[in-house]
Design an enzyme around this catalytic site. Structure first.
Site: not given
Ligand code: NI
Length: 167
Positions: A51, A91-92, A133, A137
């Protein structure tokens, strides 16, 4: 310490499959401190290196109220999963969107800590959701991938619009 920029869906870089960390170095430890700071600042309860556009297998998580129980998982491997639970996930990288998903209720994972030592942990409930989760990613997968195409398309349009307006 420094705040890192978080990539937002539908950015293609979020689709990168992360490589294993070869050896845990000071470079990784600095990155992990910055990832934790970025996660707390957001605020969020989990962040994967993917991310922040760093494509090695590193996750940070903290589901505590006081935000003082950071968990760092390097090269995480799922050893076991069991049961089923429903959770409203966010989610960010998909800001403002929450959708109900099914995940395993319990997981057992193996990983390295910041010193490069191997450990195993059991998790259930929210922590188990969070681990699953964040591990997604590292495979280039997002929680919106579990939704219908129609729903995912709506979310994409909404976020693209937000991103245009933010410029
Ligand atoms: Ni996320």
């Amino acid at each position: 310490m420094a705040l890192l920029n978080i990539l937002h869906f539908p950015d293609d870089r979020l689709r990168t499959k992360a490589k294993p960390v070869d050896k845990v170095t000071d470079k990784h430890r600095t990155l992990i401190s910055n990832m934790l700071e970025t996660m707390y600042d957001a605020p969020g309860i989990g962040l994967a290196a993917t991310q922040i556009n760093f494509h090695e297998r590193i996750l940070v998580i903290d589901i505590s109220e006081e935000k003082n129980e950071p968990i760092v998982l390097i090269n995480p491997e799922l050893l076991e999963k069991e049961g089923d639970q429903e959770f409203d996930e966010g989610c960010l990288s998909v800001p403002g969107i929450y959708e109900t998903l099914h995940r395993a209720e319990k997981v057992r994972v193996k990983a390295l800590n910041q010193k490069g030592e191997s450990f195993e942990m059991d998790a259930h409930g929210l922590l188990a959701v969070c681990i699953q989760h964040e591990m997604d990613h590292l495979e280039g997968k997002l929680f919106v991938d579990y939704l219908s195409q129609l729903k995912k398309q709506r979310i994409r349009k909404k976020l693209e619009k937000q991103q245009r307006n933010a410029m």
